[in-house]
Design an enzyme around this catalytic site. Sequence first.
Site, short mmCIF file in Angstrom:
data_model
loop_
_atom_site.label_atom_id
_atom_site.label_comp_id
_atom_site.label_asym_id
_atom_site.label_seq_id
_atom_site.Cartn_x
_atom_site.Cartn_y
_atom_site.Cartn_z
N SER A 18 2.63 7.20 6.44
CA SER A 18 2.97 5.78 6.59
C SER A 18 2.56 5.25 7.95
CB SER A 18 4.49 5.58 6.44
OG SER A 18 4.91 5.91 5.13
N ASP A 64 17.21 -1.15 0.77
CA ASP A 64 16.30 -1.79 -0.18
C ASP A 64 16.21 -3.26 0.21
OD1 ASP A 64 14.97 -3.00 -2.23
OD2 ASP A 64 16.30 -2.29 -3.83
N ALA A 95 3.70 -5.06 -4.68
CA ALA A 95 3.36 -5.89 -5.83
C ALA A 95 3.30 -4.96 -7.03
CB ALA A 95 2.01 -6.57 -5.63
N TYR A 156 -7.08 -7.11 -4.54
CA TYR A 156 -5.92 -7.32 -3.66
C TYR A 156 -5.07 -8.49 -4.19
CZ TYR A 156 -3.26 -6.71 0.65
OH TYR A 156 -2.26 -6.46 1.56
N LYS A 163 0.29 -12.02 1.72
CA LYS A 163 0.00 -11.74 3.15
C LYS A 163 -0.31 -13.03 3.91
CE LYS A 163 0.32 -7.14 3.52
NZ LYS A 163 1.49 -6.52 4.19
N ILE A 192 -6.54 2.07 5.29
CA ILE A 192 -6.09 3.41 5.68
C ILE A 192 -5.50 4.09 4.43
CG2 ILE A 192 -4.45 4.72 7.11
CD1 ILE A 192 -4.45 2.33 9.06
N THR A 194 -3.00 5.60 2.68
CA THR A 194 -1.56 5.86 2.68
C THR A 194 -1.08 5.77 1.23
OG1 THR A 194 -1.02 3.52 2.86
CG2 THR A 194 -1.28 4.72 4.94
N LEU A 195 0.24 5.91 1.05
CA LEU A 195 0.83 5.75 -0.29
C LEU A 195 0.48 4.38 -0.87
CD1 LEU A 195 2.69 7.33 -2.22
CD2 LEU A 195 4.63 6.16 -1.16
P1 NAD Z 1 3.40 3.02 2.80
O1 NAD Z 1 3.45 3.13 1.31
O2 NAD Z 1 3.58 4.26 3.57
O3 NAD Z 1 4.44 1.93 3.31
C1 NAD Z 1 4.91 0.88 2.52
C2 NAD Z 1 6.40 0.88 2.66
O4 NAD Z 1 7.00 -0.24 1.99
C3 NAD Z 1 7.06 2.14 2.05
O5 NAD Z 1 7.78 2.81 3.04
C4 NAD Z 1 7.98 1.58 0.99
O6 NAD Z 1 9.17 2.32 0.85
C5 NAD Z 1 8.25 0.19 1.58
N1 NAD Z 1 8.84 -0.73 0.60
C6 NAD Z 1 8.30 -1.25 -0.51
N2 NAD Z 1 9.20 -1.99 -1.18
C7 NAD Z 1 10.35 -1.95 -0.45
C8 NAD Z 1 11.65 -2.48 -0.62
N3 NAD Z 1 12.00 -3.20 -1.70
N4 NAD Z 1 12.59 -2.23 0.34
C9 NAD Z 1 12.28 -1.48 1.42
N5 NAD Z 1 11.07 -0.94 1.63
C10 NAD Z 1 10.12 -1.16 0.69
O7 NAD Z 1 1.97 2.35 3.12
P2 NAD Z 1 1.39 1.72 4.46
O8 NAD Z 1 -0.06 1.63 4.23
O9 NAD Z 1 1.94 2.43 5.63
O10 NAD Z 1 1.96 0.21 4.40
C11 NAD Z 1 2.68 -0.38 5.46
C12 NAD Z 1 2.24 -1.82 5.66
O11 NAD Z 1 0.89 -1.82 6.13
C13 NAD Z 1 2.28 -2.69 4.43
O12 NAD Z 1 2.73 -3.98 4.77
C14 NAD Z 1 0.81 -2.78 4.04
O13 NAD Z 1 0.52 -3.98 3.33
C15 NAD Z 1 0.20 -2.79 5.41
N6 NAD Z 1 -1.23 -2.50 5.46
C16 NAD Z 1 -1.71 -1.34 4.91
C17 NAD Z 1 -3.09 -1.08 4.97
C18 NAD Z 1 -3.66 0.17 4.33
O14 NAD Z 1 -4.87 0.20 4.08
N7 NAD Z 1 -2.87 1.22 4.10
C19 NAD Z 1 -3.95 -2.00 5.59
C20 NAD Z 1 -3.42 -3.15 6.16
C21 NAD Z 1 -2.06 -3.40 6.08
C1 IMJ Z 2 -4.29 -2.70 -2.26
C2 IMJ Z 2 -4.72 -3.19 -3.48
C3 IMJ Z 2 -6.04 -3.55 -3.70
C4 IMJ Z 2 -6.97 -3.41 -2.70
C5 IMJ Z 2 -6.55 -2.90 -1.47
C6 IMJ Z 2 -5.20 -2.54 -1.25
N1 IMJ Z 2 -7.22 -2.65 -0.30
C7 IMJ Z 2 -6.37 -2.17 0.65
C8 IMJ Z 2 -5.10 -2.06 0.09
C9 IMJ Z 2 -8.67 -2.89 -0.12
C10 IMJ Z 2 -6.76 -1.82 2.03
C11 IMJ Z 2 -3.86 -1.54 0.77
N2 IMJ Z 2 -3.04 -2.65 1.34
C12 IMJ Z 2 -3.63 -3.38 2.44
C13 IMJ Z 2 -1.81 -3.04 0.85
O1 IMJ Z 2 -1.23 -3.95 1.41
C14 IMJ Z 2 -1.20 -2.40 -0.33
C15 IMJ Z 2 -0.11 -2.93 -0.91
C16 IMJ Z 2 0.46 -2.45 -2.16
C17 IMJ Z 2 0.05 -1.28 -2.80
C18 IMJ Z 2 0.65 -0.92 -4.00
C19 IMJ Z 2 0.22 0.30 -4.77
C20 IMJ Z 2 1.26 0.79 -5.74
C21 IMJ Z 2 2.07 -0.30 -6.39
N3 IMJ Z 2 2.25 -1.47 -5.73
C22 IMJ Z 2 1.66 -1.76 -4.54
N4 IMJ Z 2 2.01 -2.89 -3.90
C23 IMJ Z 2 1.45 -3.23 -2.73
O2 IMJ Z 2 2.59 -0.09 -7.49
#
Ligand code: NAD
Ligand code: IMJ
Length: 256
Positions: A18, A64, A95, A156, A163, A192, A194-195
């Site tokens: 994360s 939550d 989402a 997305y 966002k 990145i 991640t989950l």
């Molecule tokens: P992650 O899955 O590790 O983190 C997402 C977190 O959201 C999880 O810990 C999950 O438990 C929490 N969450 C979702 N619904 C929730 C709820 N109802 N109550 C409390 N917590 C809740 O993945 P991440 O990539 O570390 O995502 C963290 C942030 O970074 C997100 O806002 C994501 O949009 C943003 N982000 C991610 C990327 C990427 O490519 N991974 C890029 C840009 C921005």
């Molecule tokens: C997520 C979806 C589509 C394209 C995407 C992403 N790209 C990136 C992400 C190009 C970088 C990751 N991101 C920035 C996010 O904010 C992801 C949010 C997210 C991911 C999931 C996966 C599992 C699920 N619901 C989710 N809701 C939000 O069930």
Amino acid sequence: MLLQDKRGIVFGIANRRSIAWAIAKAAAAEGARMVFTYQTERLGESVRELAATLPGETPCVECDLANDHAIDNAIQFTRERFGHLDFLVHAVAFARKEELEGDYMQTTREGFRLAHDISAYTFTAVAKAARPLFEGRSGSLITLTYMGAERVIPNYNVMGVAKAALEASVRYLANDLGPVNIRVNAISAGPIKTLAAAGISEFSKILDHHKSKAPMRKNTDVDEVADTAVFLLSEKSRGITGEVIHVDNGFHVLGV
Ligand code: NAD
Ligand code: IMJ
């Protein structure tokens, strides 16, 4: 140390990948102490294991963010442990999977509502709930966003629209909280693994594209995001609020 004796609360740690965990580790290395919150008891064990690896005590509490009572409870928990706060990290998005494929136009009313509730509103909700713990002190709040707020990224979809609302919230919250010396900013991170990226169709292709085209010719590393987070949480960024800083090795400047 940039965050010596600072107290923070972190929302969004699910596992060791994360972004919130990378930020927490970097903040702890600068002397911060934190409360960790986790979404469900299912995640509690792994979050408590990560917390135990940091120096000092890192209290953990379920929260939550869909539930206002759970938010109030986490803030009360923090008040009992720390008495006050200096910073807050929000790294949360959700989402429905069905909304993250195909045409944006197919988004349902309920899918739109849920994505905006969890991914945008919760930042305002935690800012409001935590506000009393910042009384009489300066503070810094940060959230995580993605370039899909500014431009169309395939799949997305409704997350991009949510966002955009989150980034606008950063500006309004900055204006509300500036007079009491609390800053509010976002980091727009590059992709990145991640989950939150697991199971996203063609994510590996997006990473390859980013690596070959970004000005710095590399993918975004979670520690790059964490170091910018430490800067934004620290007094070094005291002149910055309402800002969205891109930590994406320059990818966002490209036209094609
Ligand atoms: P992650 O899955 O590790 O983190 C997402 C977190 O959201 C999880 O810990 C999950 O438990 C929490 N969450 C979702 N619904 C929730 C709820 N109802 N109550 C409390 N917590 C809740 O993945 P991440 O990539 O570390 O995502 C963290 C942030 O970074 C997100 O806002 C994501 O949009 C943003 N982000 C991610 C990327 C990427 O490519 N991974 C890029 C840009 C921005
Ligand atoms: C997520 C979806 C589509 C394209 C995407 C992403 N790209 C990136 C992400 C190009 C970088 C990751 N991101 C920035 C996010 O904010 C992801 C949010 C997210 C991911 C999931 C996966 C599992 C699920 N619901 C989710 N809701 C939000 O069930």
